[in-house]
Design a protein around this motif. Structure first.
Motif, PDB file in Angstrom:
ATOM      1  N   SER A 144      88.151   7.682  84.843  1.00 26.58           N
ATOM      2  CA  SER A 144      89.166   6.782  84.697  1.00 26.58           C
ATOM      3  C   SER A 144      90.085   6.670  85.950  1.00 26.58           C
ATOM      4  O   SER A 144      90.691   5.654  86.478  1.00 26.58           O
ATOM      5  N   ALA A 145      89.366   7.328  87.664  1.00 25.62           N
ATOM      6  CA  ALA A 145      89.710   7.824  88.433  1.00 25.62           C
ATOM      7  C   ALA A 145      89.025   6.651  89.407  1.00 25.62           C
ATOM      8  O   ALA A 145      90.144   6.542  90.122  1.00 25.62           O
ATOM      9  N   GLY A 146      88.257   6.596  89.417  1.00 28.72           N
ATOM     10  CA  GLY A 146      86.996   5.296  89.978  1.00 28.72           C
ATOM     11  C   GLY A 146      87.600   4.430  89.251  1.00 28.72           C
ATOM     12  O   GLY A 146      87.307   3.207  90.559  1.00 28.72           O
ATOM     13  N   SER A 147      88.319   4.074  88.550  1.00 28.01           N
ATOM     14  CA  SER A 147      88.762   2.810  88.545  1.00 28.01           C
ATOM     15  C   SER A 147      89.648   1.957  88.870  1.00 28.01           C
ATOM     16  O   SER A 147      89.679   1.512  89.002  1.00 28.01           O
ATOM     17  N   LEU A 148      90.068   3.190  90.194  1.00 27.84           N
ATOM     18  CA  LEU A 148      91.049   2.393  91.179  1.00 27.84           C
ATOM     19  C   LEU A 148      90.778   2.589  93.324  1.00 27.84           C
ATOM     20  O   LEU A 148      91.269   2.893  93.290  1.00 27.84           O
ATOM     21  N   LEU A 149      88.796   2.279  92.466  1.00 23.76           N
ATOM     22  CA  LEU A 149      88.972   2.535  93.517  1.00 23.76           C
ATOM     23  C   LEU A 149      88.325   0.894  94.196  1.00 23.76           C
ATOM     24  O   LEU A 149      88.526   0.641  95.097  1.00 23.76           O
ATOM     25  N   MET A 150      88.020  -0.044  93.084  1.00 20.97           N
ATOM     26  CA  MET A 150      88.272  -1.264  93.524  1.00 20.97           C
ATOM     27  C   MET A 150      88.924  -2.629  92.143  1.00 20.97           C
ATOM     28  O   MET A 150      89.121  -2.020  91.678  1.00 20.97           O
ATOM     29  N   VAL A 156      93.088  -3.429  83.626  1.00 17.74           N
ATOM     30  CA  VAL A 156      94.071  -2.906  84.494  1.00 17.74           C
ATOM     31  C   VAL A 156      94.561  -3.335  86.246  1.00 17.74           C
ATOM     32  O   VAL A 156      95.727  -3.913  86.054  1.00 17.74           O
ATOM     33  N   ASN A 157      93.344  -3.412  87.125  1.00 18.09           N
ATOM     34  CA  ASN A 157      93.298  -4.032  88.291  1.00 18.09           C
ATOM     35  C   ASN A 157      93.937  -5.331  87.771  1.00 18.09           C
ATOM     36  O   ASN A 157      94.983  -5.994  89.081  1.00 18.09           O
ATOM     37  N   ILE A 158      93.299  -5.703  87.707  1.00 16.81           N
ATOM     38  CA  ILE A 158      93.342  -7.195  87.312  1.00 16.81           C
ATOM     39  C   ILE A 158      94.484  -8.185  87.182  1.00 16.81           C
ATOM     40  O   ILE A 158      95.397  -9.054  87.879  1.00 16.81           O
ATOM     41  N   THR A 170     101.873 -11.455  97.572  1.00 14.70           N
ATOM     42  CA  THR A 170      99.804 -11.636  97.694  1.00 14.70           C
ATOM     43  C   THR A 170      99.201 -10.804  96.744  1.00 14.70           C
ATOM     44  O   THR A 170      99.730  -9.599  96.193  1.00 14.70           O
ATOM     45  N   GLY A 171      98.087 -11.267  96.244  1.00  8.95           N
ATOM     46  CA  GLY A 171      97.431 -10.290  95.105  1.00  8.95           C
ATOM     47  C   GLY A 171      97.139  -9.204  95.824  1.00  8.95           C
ATOM     48  O   GLY A 171      97.402  -8.575  97.104  1.00  8.95           O
ATOM     49  N   PHE A 172      96.275  -8.150  95.148  1.00  8.32           N
ATOM     50  CA  PHE A 172      96.056  -7.062  96.322  1.00  8.32           C
ATOM     51  C   PHE A 172      94.739  -7.164  96.296  1.00  8.32           C
ATOM     52  O   PHE A 172      93.531  -7.575  95.490  1.00  8.32           O
ATOM     53  N   ALA A 173      94.142  -6.863  97.161  1.00 12.56           N
ATOM     54  CA  ALA A 173      93.100  -6.864  97.863  1.00 12.56           C
ATOM     55  C   ALA A 173      91.663  -6.590  97.313  1.00 12.56           C
ATOM     56  O   ALA A 173      92.387  -4.748  96.427  1.00 12.56           O
ATOM     57  N   PHE A 174      90.741  -6.579  97.520  1.00 11.82           N
ATOM     58  CA  PHE A 174      89.245  -5.762  96.349  1.00 11.82           C
ATOM     59  C   PHE A 174      89.576  -4.160  96.666  1.00 11.82           C
ATOM     60  O   PHE A 174      89.750  -3.384  95.581  1.00 11.82           O
ATOM     61  N   PHE A 175      89.247  -3.690  97.734  1.00 12.40           N
ATOM     62  CA  PHE A 175      89.393  -2.467  98.126  1.00 12.40           C
ATOM     63  C   PHE A 175      90.909  -1.653  98.169  1.00 12.40           C
ATOM     64  O   PHE A 175      90.800  -0.287  98.123  1.00 12.40           O
ATOM     65  N   SER A 176      91.966  -2.126  97.686  1.00 16.19           N
ATOM     66  CA  SER A 176      93.394  -1.945  98.014  1.00 16.19           C
ATOM     67  C   SER A 176      92.991  -0.755  96.824  1.00 16.19           C
ATOM     68  O   SER A 176      93.951   0.251  97.872  1.00 16.19           O
ATOM     69  N   PHE A 177      92.625  -1.196  96.288  1.00 18.00           N
ATOM     70  CA  PHE A 177      92.805   0.130  94.924  1.00 18.00           C
ATOM     71  C   PHE A 177      91.811   1.689  95.596  1.00 18.00           C
ATOM     72  O   PHE A 177      92.919   3.011  95.554  1.00 18.00           O
ATOM     73  N   LEU A 539     103.960  -2.402  90.602  1.00 16.25           N
ATOM     74  CA  LEU A 539     102.987  -2.744  89.878  1.00 16.25           C
ATOM     75  C   LEU A 539     100.625  -1.717  90.450  1.00 16.25           C
ATOM     76  O   LEU A 539     101.171  -1.480  89.458  1.00 16.25           O
ATOM     77  N   MET A 540     101.607  -1.534  91.850  1.00 16.90           N
ATOM     78  CA  MET A 540     100.221  -0.049  92.115  1.00 16.90           C
ATOM     79  C   MET A 540      99.982   0.921  91.272  1.00 16.90           C
ATOM     80  O   MET A 540      99.523   1.424  90.337  1.00 16.90           O
ATOM     81  N   LEU A 541     101.702   1.659  90.994  1.00 17.16           N
ATOM     82  CA  LEU A 541     101.658   2.833  90.084  1.00 17.16           C
ATOM     83  C   LEU A 541     102.056   2.381  88.696  1.00 17.16           C
ATOM     84  O   LEU A 541     101.379   3.639  87.761  1.00 17.16           O
ATOM     85  N   ILE A 542     101.839   1.104  88.166  1.00 13.91           N
ATOM     86  CA  ILE A 542     101.803   0.677  86.843  1.00 13.91           C
ATOM     87  C   ILE A 542      99.932   0.662  86.617  1.00 13.91           C
ATOM     88  O   ILE A 542      99.187   0.913  85.439  1.00 13.91           O
ATOM     89  N   ALA A 543      99.553   0.395  87.873  1.00 14.15           N
ATOM     90  CA  ALA A 543      97.768   0.084  86.833  1.00 14.15           C
ATOM     91  C   ALA A 543      97.254   2.177  87.102  1.00 14.15           C
ATOM     92  O   ALA A 543      96.537   2.053  86.788  1.00 14.15           O
ATOM     93  N   VAL A 544      98.191   2.797  88.189  1.00 12.88           N
ATOM     94  CA  VAL A 544      97.186   4.082  88.228  1.00 12.88           C
ATOM     95  C   VAL A 544      97.979   4.695  87.362  1.00 12.88           C
ATOM     96  O   VAL A 544      97.221   5.200  86.387  1.00 12.88           O
ATOM     97  N   ALA A 545      99.134   4.716  86.607  1.00 11.55           N
ATOM     98  CA  ALA A 545      99.653   5.570  85.169  1.00 11.55           C
ATOM     99  C   ALA A 545      99.362   4.643  83.662  1.00 11.55           C
ATOM    100  O   ALA A 545      98.527   5.344  82.445  1.00 11.55           O
ATOM    101  N   GLY A 546      98.477   3.359  84.328  1.00  9.80           N
ATOM    102  CA  GLY A 546      97.660   2.863  82.947  1.00  9.80           C
ATOM    103  C   GLY A 546      96.637   3.090  83.067  1.00  9.80           C
ATOM    104  O   GLY A 546      96.431   3.304  82.039  1.00  9.80           O
ATOM    105  N   ALA A 547      96.194   3.837  83.905  1.00 10.51           N
ATOM    106  CA  ALA A 547      94.621   4.421  84.292  1.00 10.51           C
ATOM    107  C   ALA A 547      94.770   6.068  83.789  1.00 10.51           C
ATOM    108  O   ALA A 547      93.463   6.744  82.565  1.00 10.51           O
ATOM    109  N   ALA A 548      96.045   6.498  83.555  1.00 15.74           N
ATOM    110  CA  ALA A 548      95.748   8.248  83.158  1.00 15.74           C
ATOM    111  C   ALA A 548      96.235   8.031  81.777  1.00 15.74           C
ATOM    112  O   ALA A 548      97.262   8.117  81.358  1.00 15.74           O
TER     113      ALA A 548
END
Length: 598
Positions: A144-150, A156-158, A170-177, A539-548
């Motif tokens: 689940s943590a690794g899902s936020l690497l790329m 959720v990242n997409i 701008t959208g999030f870059a591929f490795f920005s997560f 939105l980045m926080l939503i990605a982290v919370a969604g993966a949690a």
């Protein structure tokens, strides 16, 4: 009643039915889309627009790419490399498998990574004398943590990246997560390795998994198998023509035994005379068999396959049982007999006892050992005349690391990652090109590609996208955002992040995290815009919370996958999950504002 109010009512009912958990999530999503249309909140075309959304296309393509990586043995190879270098110390093994799962998740999504590594970890736990329950939850949480690497780590990242673009950023870059993902992975692994023994249950699974990585050795120890089968085809002019098997003189070849005779149609012939094109199956020393071949004008149709060569990239071996009412009941078979599509019968057992090198008339419950190409063995899964003890596909994935198409699959994955990282083409197009390449190069077959796609997730996302759009366009998101803003107060972005994390994480324990993010994202965007906060940190926080989604087994398919093999109960997840979630919240509040300022 205005559209905003109707959207909120439908949203509330949707969440309630999700929590009720009596209907499949994809059915709830479709009913939600239909309710939006029936109440006039969205038009007829908008109901189906979600299924053509680039997010849905990209996610479907990732499932096919993931299947190509897993089916060619790349994950099995990576797992074996980890096992080889990690040793048998519990902490080292936990760290190794968690790191592997995190990286794999970033490439092929959480569900694919856990499904691929689950059998390996269960067997590894048994080999080092550890309970699977002490290793499987750390595996999933690290994934689940690794899902936020790329960007490719999770749908959720997409979703949040597309939402950022829709909001004018701008959208999030591929490795920005990875800026937040790497600390999450490190902390999750450390917590699991150090506190796992205290926080994880000492549960035992009801049905331990089989170790298919040593499948050939297991079968070799349960069957009496000779390595000296020769299939000799009778040529025109052979002195054996017109004789029966019993009349063949083997006095000059004392150690050679005729096991059986097959005609050109593959049927066993016991008392019939030998004819041109028939095949004699014999066992014996190579020099004597060569002498018989020369003297009797025979041609070697198939040389013996040693037991240590049963399993390779092209061929394998499976155990099959003759079920009741099978058309094979009463059929005569013998070791070395070749059936359709290059399937070779290696051994026959009745009631656990080997029948040896003699013809056997099959009966219900007999077991036969079959060797042949993997494609032919896969076809046996659809043959009603036999029941396979183990799936050829599962055997191949565990026992054959780095298969014949593995290099092609890795090259395709690498090309997709390059396209995504450079942004040369849209993500959906990059994923579609990679999935198509997997099929064109025959890494994945068309049917296999369809089976690889999780249609539940596709329907779930596609049917909930209209709700997400409706909440945003009808003003419902603004209303909820106003409540959030009133609760945290203006000019308090950290409190806003905290409130949105709690909302998203709490909902994500009961509802699919993908569905949760689709629901919360428009609310988060409206709250950010209402407080003058940049949408990207929100939105980045939503990605982290969604993966949690760590506290219940129903929050993600991966959490559910490990429940039975580890012997977990519903209430076993929150102990470790709560500690890991606290670390995630801390890292999110510390790192996200530094990388994406308010």
């Amino acid at each position: 009643m205005d559209d905003g109010t109707l959207s909120l009512i439908i949203l509330g009912l949707t969440v309630a039915v999700f929590v009720w958990n009596r209907l499949p999530v994809e059915v709830v999503a479709v009913l939600t889309a239909l309710a939006l249309w029936a109440t006039g909140v969205v038009g007829f075309p908008e109901v189906f627009a979600g299924f053509g959304d680039p997010v849905v296309i990209f996610i479907a393509a990732l499932f096919v790419v993931s299947e190509g990586i897993d089916a060619t043995g790349v994950t099995a190879w990576a797992g074996q490399m980890i096992v080889r270098h990690a040793g048998t110390t519990r902490i080292r093994v936990v760290v190794a498998i968690c790191l592997l799962c995190a990286v794999l998740t970033a490439l092929i999504t959480l569900n694919g990574a856990v499904a691929a590594l689950l059998p390996l970890v269960v067997i590894l736990a048994a080999r080092i004398g550890e309970l699977p329950s002490r290793m499987l939850m750390p595996l999933t949480f690290a994934g689940s943590a690794g899902s936020l690497l790329m960007l490719t780590g999770t749908p959720v990242n997409i979703i949040v990246s597309e939402a950022a673009q829709d909001a004018g950023a701008t959208g999030f870059a591929f490795f920005s997560f990875a800026a937040v993902g790497i600390p999450l992975v490190i902390g999750t692994i450390a917590i699991s390795a150090l506190l796992g023994p205290r926080l994880l249950p000492a549960a035992r699974p009801a049905h331990p998994a089989a170790d298919l990585a040593v499948h050939a050795e297991t079968l070799g120890s349960h069957y009496v198998v000779t390595d000296r089968f020769y299939r000799l085809r009778v040529s025109d002019g052979s002195p054996l023509l017109g004789r029966t098997v019993q009349e063949v003189d083997l006095a000059d070849y004392p150690e050679v035994t005729i096991v059986g005779l097959q005609d050109e149609q593959g049927r066993a012939r016991t008392d019939a005379s030998i004819d041109v094109g028939d095949v004699l199956v014999v066992v014996g020393p190579g020099d004597q068999v060569r002498g018989l071949t020369r003297d009797a004008a025979l041609a070697v149709s198939a040389a013996p396959v040693p037991a240590n060569g049963w399993m390779n990239r092209d061929t394998g071996v499976v155990e099959a049982v003759i079920p009741p009412r099978s058309s094979m009941v009463g059929e005569t078979v013998f070791p070395g007999m070749l059936r359709s599509r290059d399937l070779l019968i290696v051994a026959v057992q009745r009631m656990g006892k080997d029948r040896g090198n003699q013809p056997t008339q099959l009966a219900e419950g007999d077991a036969i050992l079959v060797h042949g190409p993997w494609e032919a063995l896969d076809e046996l899964t659809r043959d009603r005349d036999v029941l396979l003890v183990d799936s050829p596909e599962m055997i191949r994935r565990q026992a054959i690391p780095w298969g014949s198409k593995a290099s092609i699959a890795v090259a395709i994955l690498g090309a997709m990652v390059v396209l995504l990282a450079t942004g040369l083409i849209p993500p959906a197009m990059a994923g579609l090109l990679a999935a198509t390449a997997m099929v064109l190069t025959k890494v994945v077959g068309p049917r296999q590609a369809y089976r690889a796609i999780s249609w539940q997730i596709i329907v779930l996302i596609g049917a909930l996208i209209p709700l997400s759009k409706a909440i945003q366009s009808s003003g419902a998101a603004d209303r909820i955002a106003d409540l959030v803003i009133d609760a945290v107060g203006p000019g308090r972005p950290y409190l806003l992040l905290l409130a949105l994390f709690v909302l998203t994480a709490a909902l994500g324990q009961m509802v699919s995290n993908t569905a949760t993010v689709l629901i919360v994202t428009p609310i988060a965007v409206a709250a950010a815009q209402g407080t003058g906060t940049s949408v990207k940190p929100v939105l980045m926080l939503i990605a982290v919370a969604g993966a949690a989604a760590l506290l219940t087994p129903i929050s993600t398919p991966a959490n559910m996958m490990i429940m039975s093999p580890a012997g977990y109960r519903f209430g076993d997840y929150w102990r470790l999950g709560l500690v890991v979630m606290a670390w995630w919240l801390l890292m999110a509040l510390l790192i996200i504002p530094l990388v994406w300022p308010f």
